[in-house]
Design a protein around this motif. Structure first.
Motif, short mmCIF file in Angstrom:
data_model
loop_
_atom_site.label_atom_id
_atom_site.label_comp_id
_atom_site.label_asym_id
_atom_site.label_seq_id
_atom_site.Cartn_x
_atom_site.Cartn_y
_atom_site.Cartn_z
N LEU A 86 2.37 7.95 -6.43
CA LEU A 86 1.72 9.23 -6.72
C LEU A 86 2.73 10.38 -6.74
O LEU A 86 2.42 11.46 -7.23
CB LEU A 86 0.63 9.52 -5.68
CG LEU A 86 -0.49 8.47 -5.57
CD1 LEU A 86 -1.42 8.78 -4.40
CD2 LEU A 86 -1.28 8.39 -6.88
N LEU A 87 3.93 10.13 -6.20
CA LEU A 87 4.96 11.19 -6.17
C LEU A 87 5.50 11.44 -7.58
O LEU A 87 5.48 10.55 -8.42
CB LEU A 87 6.14 10.76 -5.29
CG LEU A 87 5.93 10.71 -3.77
CD1 LEU A 87 7.14 10.05 -3.12
CD2 LEU A 87 5.75 12.12 -3.23
N PRO A 88 6.04 12.65 -7.82
CA PRO A 88 6.74 12.89 -9.08
C PRO A 88 7.95 11.95 -9.19
O PRO A 88 8.55 11.60 -8.17
CB PRO A 88 7.21 14.34 -8.95
CG PRO A 88 6.46 14.92 -7.81
CD PRO A 88 5.99 13.82 -6.94
N ASP A 89 8.28 11.57 -10.43
CA ASP A 89 9.34 10.58 -10.67
C ASP A 89 10.63 10.84 -9.90
O ASP A 89 11.22 9.92 -9.35
CB ASP A 89 9.67 10.55 -12.17
CG ASP A 89 8.69 9.65 -12.91
OD1 ASP A 89 7.79 9.09 -12.22
OD2 ASP A 89 8.82 9.52 -14.13
N LYS A 90 11.05 12.10 -9.89
CA LYS A 90 12.35 12.42 -9.31
C LYS A 90 12.38 12.11 -7.82
O LYS A 90 13.30 11.47 -7.30
CB LYS A 90 12.68 13.90 -9.55
CG LYS A 90 14.18 14.13 -9.76
CD LYS A 90 14.48 15.60 -10.04
CE LYS A 90 15.84 15.96 -9.50
NZ LYS A 90 16.05 17.41 -9.49
N GLN A 91 11.32 12.56 -7.12
CA GLN A 91 11.26 12.29 -5.68
C GLN A 91 11.08 10.80 -5.40
O GLN A 91 11.66 10.27 -4.47
CB GLN A 91 10.09 13.06 -5.06
CG GLN A 91 10.48 14.45 -4.64
CD GLN A 91 9.27 15.35 -4.66
OE1 GLN A 91 8.65 15.54 -5.70
NE2 GLN A 91 8.92 15.88 -3.52
N LEU B 169 7.77 -1.31 -5.33
CA LEU B 169 7.73 -0.21 -6.31
C LEU B 169 8.26 -0.71 -7.65
O LEU B 169 7.66 -0.45 -8.70
CB LEU B 169 8.60 0.95 -5.83
CG LEU B 169 7.93 2.00 -4.95
CD1 LEU B 169 8.98 2.96 -4.42
CD2 LEU B 169 6.88 2.75 -5.76
N GLY B 170 9.39 -1.42 -7.60
CA GLY B 170 9.97 -1.99 -8.82
C GLY B 170 9.02 -2.96 -9.49
O GLY B 170 8.85 -2.95 -10.71
N ASP B 171 8.36 -3.78 -8.67
CA ASP B 171 7.41 -4.75 -9.22
C ASP B 171 6.24 -4.06 -9.90
O ASP B 171 5.81 -4.47 -10.98
CB ASP B 171 6.86 -5.65 -8.09
CG ASP B 171 7.92 -6.61 -7.58
OD1 ASP B 171 9.01 -6.65 -8.18
OD2 ASP B 171 7.66 -7.28 -6.58
N PHE B 172 5.74 -2.98 -9.26
CA PHE B 172 4.65 -2.22 -9.88
C PHE B 172 5.07 -1.74 -11.26
O PHE B 172 4.31 -1.83 -12.22
CB PHE B 172 4.26 -1.01 -9.02
CG PHE B 172 3.22 -1.34 -7.97
CD1 PHE B 172 2.02 -1.90 -8.35
CD2 PHE B 172 3.45 -1.07 -6.64
CE1 PHE B 172 1.05 -2.21 -7.40
CE2 PHE B 172 2.50 -1.37 -5.68
CZ PHE B 172 1.30 -1.94 -6.05
N GLY C 197 0.82 -1.21 0.00
CA GLY C 197 0.00 0.00 0.00
C GLY C 197 0.85 1.26 0.00
O GLY C 197 0.58 2.20 -0.75
N LEU C 198 1.91 1.26 0.84
CA LEU C 198 2.80 2.43 0.88
C LEU C 198 3.52 2.62 -0.45
O LEU C 198 3.70 3.74 -0.92
CB LEU C 198 3.82 2.29 2.02
CG LEU C 198 3.25 2.49 3.43
CD1 LEU C 198 4.31 2.20 4.49
CD2 LEU C 198 2.76 3.93 3.59
N ALA C 199 3.93 1.49 -1.06
CA ALA C 199 4.58 1.57 -2.37
C ALA C 199 3.61 2.17 -3.39
O ALA C 199 4.00 3.03 -4.19
CB ALA C 199 5.06 0.18 -2.82
N ALA C 200 2.34 1.74 -3.33
CA ALA C 200 1.34 2.25 -4.27
C ALA C 200 1.13 3.75 -4.05
O ALA C 200 1.01 4.51 -5.02
CB ALA C 200 0.02 1.49 -4.10
N LEU C 201 1.13 4.18 -2.77
CA LEU C 201 0.98 5.61 -2.48
C LEU C 201 2.17 6.40 -3.02
O LEU C 201 2.02 7.50 -3.55
CB LEU C 201 0.89 5.83 -0.97
CG LEU C 201 -0.48 5.69 -0.32
CD1 LEU C 201 -0.40 6.03 1.16
CD2 LEU C 201 -1.49 6.62 -1.02
#
Ligand SMILES: [Zn+2]
Length: 247
Positions: free
Chosen positions: A26-31, A149-152, A19-23
């Motif tokens: 939503l951040l911009p790519d760089k961050q 995150l990588g898996d997503f 869930g945290l990875a999914a949230l």
């Protein structure tokens, strides 16, 4: 009472990390890149710290047998083999980049197996002490969030919708809860197994840190980034050390 802690930790470590990875998506790519990198560096330190300062000393003090080290060694070889099998099944050619060439089912199955092991690690550490359990859960979350995150990224690139990628990822994360609850009951009725479960857990943490996270860190060679990496790794170790010396 303890089972409640274990259940909360298992949910946090698996579904919570996803869930945290999914949230974070939503951040911009760089961050996103920066923060997930920091988490990974910190995880490098906490995984090694939890293994060498928490799990191995506990396992040794419970058994008093140096066979604990043999067990850790066997665990490392098994994890090498397990990862190899996953790679063989996903790569048809040489020089395969496992992140890019792994098909969707391989990602989900490999992740499912890994998460199940994380679940066992969490249960074993809680049966030893709540404090160790909390730190092990934090170590699991810190390496899981960048991993998920990588898996997503891979699942979305291969054409899955966001909802489907999230659901499938959560499903493969749920193995942590099933394996963790099973391990909790098995280990509780067979206390003699706890030190060996801790040794196995330690080998899993050492393997992830040294074979997965550190090679990933070495892909960035800039001096400033290297200093950041070293600082986060040391901070992760110091976090566990400071905690362990107080309990
Ligand atoms: Zn993990």
């Amino acid at each position: 009472m303890e089972l409640i802690y274990v259940l909360i930790a298992l949910f946090a470590g698996s579904i919570g990390s996803i869930g945290l990875a999914a949230l974070m998506l939503l951040l911009p790519d760089k961050q996103l890149n920066r923060y997930s990198g920091w988490l990974m560096y910190l995880a490098g330190g906490t995984l090694l710290g939890a293994a060498f300062l928490g799990m191995i000393p506990k396992a040794l003090s419970l058994t008093g047998s140096s066979n604990v080290f043999l067990f850790i060694l066997i665990g490392i070889v098994l994890f090498f083999l397990l990862e190899k099998i996953i790679l063989w099944r996903s790569c048809q050619h040489e020089d395969c980049d496992r992140a890019r060439n792994a098909a969707v089912p391989i990602i989900l199955i490999g992740d499912g197996v890994h998460n199940a092991i994380d679940g066992i690690v969490i249960a074993a550490s809680f049966l030893n002490s709540v404090e160790l359990g909390v730190f092990v859960t934090i170590s699991v979350m810190m390496h899981e969030i960048p991993q998920e995150l990588g898996d997503f990224g891979i699942l979305l690139q291969s054409g899955l919708s966001r909802t489907k990628a999230l659901l499938l990822n959560m499903l493969s994360g749920a193995t942590a809860i099933i394996a963790g609850v099973l391990a909790y009951f098995m280990l509780e009725s067979m206390q003699a197994l706890i030190p060996w479960a801790l040794a196995f857990s330690a080998s899993s943490f050492i393997y992830i840190a040294l074979a997965d996270l550190i090679p990933e860190m070495h892909r960035k060679t800039k001096l400033s980034e290297s200093i950041v990496q070293l600082a986060f790794v040391i901070a992760g170790i110091a976090l566990i050390y400071g905690f362990m010396s107080h309990h």
